[in-house]
Design an enzyme around this catalytic site. Structure first.
Site, mmCIF file in Angstrom:
data_model
loop_
_atom_site.group_PDB
_atom_site.id
_atom_site.type_symbol
_atom_site.label_atom_id
_atom_site.label_comp_id
_atom_site.label_asym_id
_atom_site.label_seq_id
_atom_site.Cartn_x
_atom_site.Cartn_y
_atom_site.Cartn_z
ATOM 1 N N ASP A 67 0.816 -1.212 0.000
ATOM 2 C CA ASP A 67 0.000 0.000 0.000
ATOM 3 C C ASP A 67 0.852 1.265 0.000
ATOM 4 O O ASP A 67 2.048 1.231 0.301
ATOM 5 C CB ASP A 67 -0.893 0.022 1.245
ATOM 6 C CG ASP A 67 -2.082 -0.908 1.140
ATOM 7 O OD1 ASP A 67 -2.145 -1.685 0.176
ATOM 8 O OD2 ASP A 67 -2.945 -0.861 2.043
ATOM 9 N N HIS A 94 -5.867 9.163 0.613
ATOM 10 C CA HIS A 94 -5.778 8.319 1.804
ATOM 11 C C HIS A 94 -6.701 8.825 2.907
ATOM 12 O O HIS A 94 -6.414 8.707 4.099
ATOM 13 C CB HIS A 94 -4.348 8.228 2.322
ATOM 14 C CG HIS A 94 -4.064 6.992 3.133
ATOM 15 N ND1 HIS A 94 -4.309 6.908 4.495
ATOM 16 C CD2 HIS A 94 -3.566 5.781 2.799
ATOM 17 C CE1 HIS A 94 -3.960 5.716 4.943
ATOM 18 N NE2 HIS A 94 -3.517 5.003 3.933
ATOM 19 N N HIS A 129 3.719 -2.275 3.356
ATOM 20 C CA HIS A 129 3.791 -0.933 2.775
ATOM 21 C C HIS A 129 5.136 -0.741 2.089
ATOM 22 O O HIS A 129 6.165 -1.179 2.608
ATOM 23 C CB HIS A 129 3.598 0.135 3.847
ATOM 24 C CG HIS A 129 2.241 0.108 4.486
ATOM 25 N ND1 HIS A 129 1.918 -0.773 5.496
ATOM 26 C CD2 HIS A 129 1.121 0.834 4.247
ATOM 27 C CE1 HIS A 129 0.647 -0.580 5.853
ATOM 28 N NE2 HIS A 129 0.147 0.378 5.115
#
Length: 322
Positions: free
Chosen positions: A40, A97, A200
């Site tokens: 992500d 986000h 991530h």
């Protein structure tokens, strides 16, 4: 003892569990023995290093990218094409986000279409898979995403790497591997289980140290890595995308799929004033997908399902003792 009655009660408990479980929370693959490795919050400045590692390990991953990260740096925009050329899947993590549950449906659509538009501009694709920041996508949000032809993607295995960036790399890796070791290495079976694994790409230790450790642990346990398209079995990109499917079939040895799916909603929506604005400056977006909020949500779902089983068992035992 009335064993047929007990079995019937257990069956009812199973049905109750299935009804309580959230069908919109896609967090496992359709076939056991598979792991979808997902990253992500990119594209980030460590993307080239990550792509080199994945190439060396012969692993295909899925990247849930942020529109604002693409637009703030030409090098990060160029990373999209690199990921596609390497055979990875691109997906949406919204533009800013932000918390989708706190947005109007118009702003939710804007978050998706802004990201899809910039992805199409730089890579020729409009993703059919999305992941809500921090997993926040309630029933109303899911309805909007489904109307747009999107697969709402969650996860069932989390590195929590974003929580440990202040630690030394060694300690951060150790902490990030806790769930991997407990849930996958020690307590899973490739014959019956599958995982969508969250990491991530914007944290240096996660790319330089953690990713390889995760990959090695998954492979050593006997799982196969797949993209989200292979994991779920639905095409990676919406109609009008100019690249073929990145993942032929449900598994690497499967048959080819078309790679596109016709959206049911509008392919684009205007950017509305007053909606969420990108920061355009921060290398890492505020918040993170694998926050404790989502771990608590997963735990709550587990408690609910356990309660359903408990009720079934109590009913069965009570009846048997009559």
């Amino acid at each position: 003892m009335k064993f047929p009655t007990i079995l019937s009660a257990l069956a009812l408990a199973t049905v109750a569990t299935a009804l309580i479980d959230d069908a919109t929370r896609i967090d496992t693959c359709t076939q056991p023995g598979t792991v979808a490795l997902t990253f992500d919050d990119g594209p980030g400045k460590f993307n080239d290093q990550l792509l080199a590692l994945l190439a060396r390990k012969n692993v295909k991953a899925t990247f849930f990218v942020l529109g604002m990260m693409i637009d703030q740096d030409p090098a990060q925009a160029a990373a999209l094409k690199k990921m596609l050329d390497a055979g990875h899947q691109l997906a949406s993590h919204t533009y800013t986000h932000g918390n989708l549950d706190k947005m109007t449906d118009v702003d939710q659509r804007t978050e998706i279409t802004r990201t899809a538009d910039t992805m199409f501009k730089h890579a020729g694709v409009r993703p059919a898979y999305m992941r809500a920041p921090e997993g926040n996508c309630n029933e109303a949000c899911v309805k909007v995403m489904n109307e747009m032809g999107l697969v709402v993607s969650h996860w069932n295995l989390d590195t929590h790497d974003w929580q440990y960036t202040a630690l030394s790399p060694d300690d951060a890796v150790t902490k990030s591997m806790v769930d991997i070791n407990r849930d996958l290495v020690n307590n899973s079976n490739p014959a019956t289980d599958s995982f969508i694994l969250l990491e991530h790409e914007i944290h240096q230790f996660s790319v330089e140290r953690l990713a390889e450790k995760v990959i090695d642990a998954v492979l050593a346990k006997g799982y196969k890595f797949v993209t989200m398209e292979q994991c779920i079995g639905k095409p990676a990109y919406l109609a009008g995308s100019t690249v073929p499917s990145v993942a032929p079939g449900p598994l690497p040895s499967g048959n080819s799929t078309s790679g596109v799916v016709a959206p049911t909603g509008s392919p684009s929506a205007p950017v509305v004033s007053g909606g969420p604005k990108p920061s355009g400056t921060a290398a890492a977006p505020a918040g993170a997908s694998g926050s404790p909020i989502n771990k608590n949500q997963n735990n709550a779902a587990g408690f609910v399902k356990a309660g359903a089983w408990a009720m079934g068992l109590v009913a069965a035992v009570g009846y048997a003792l009559i």
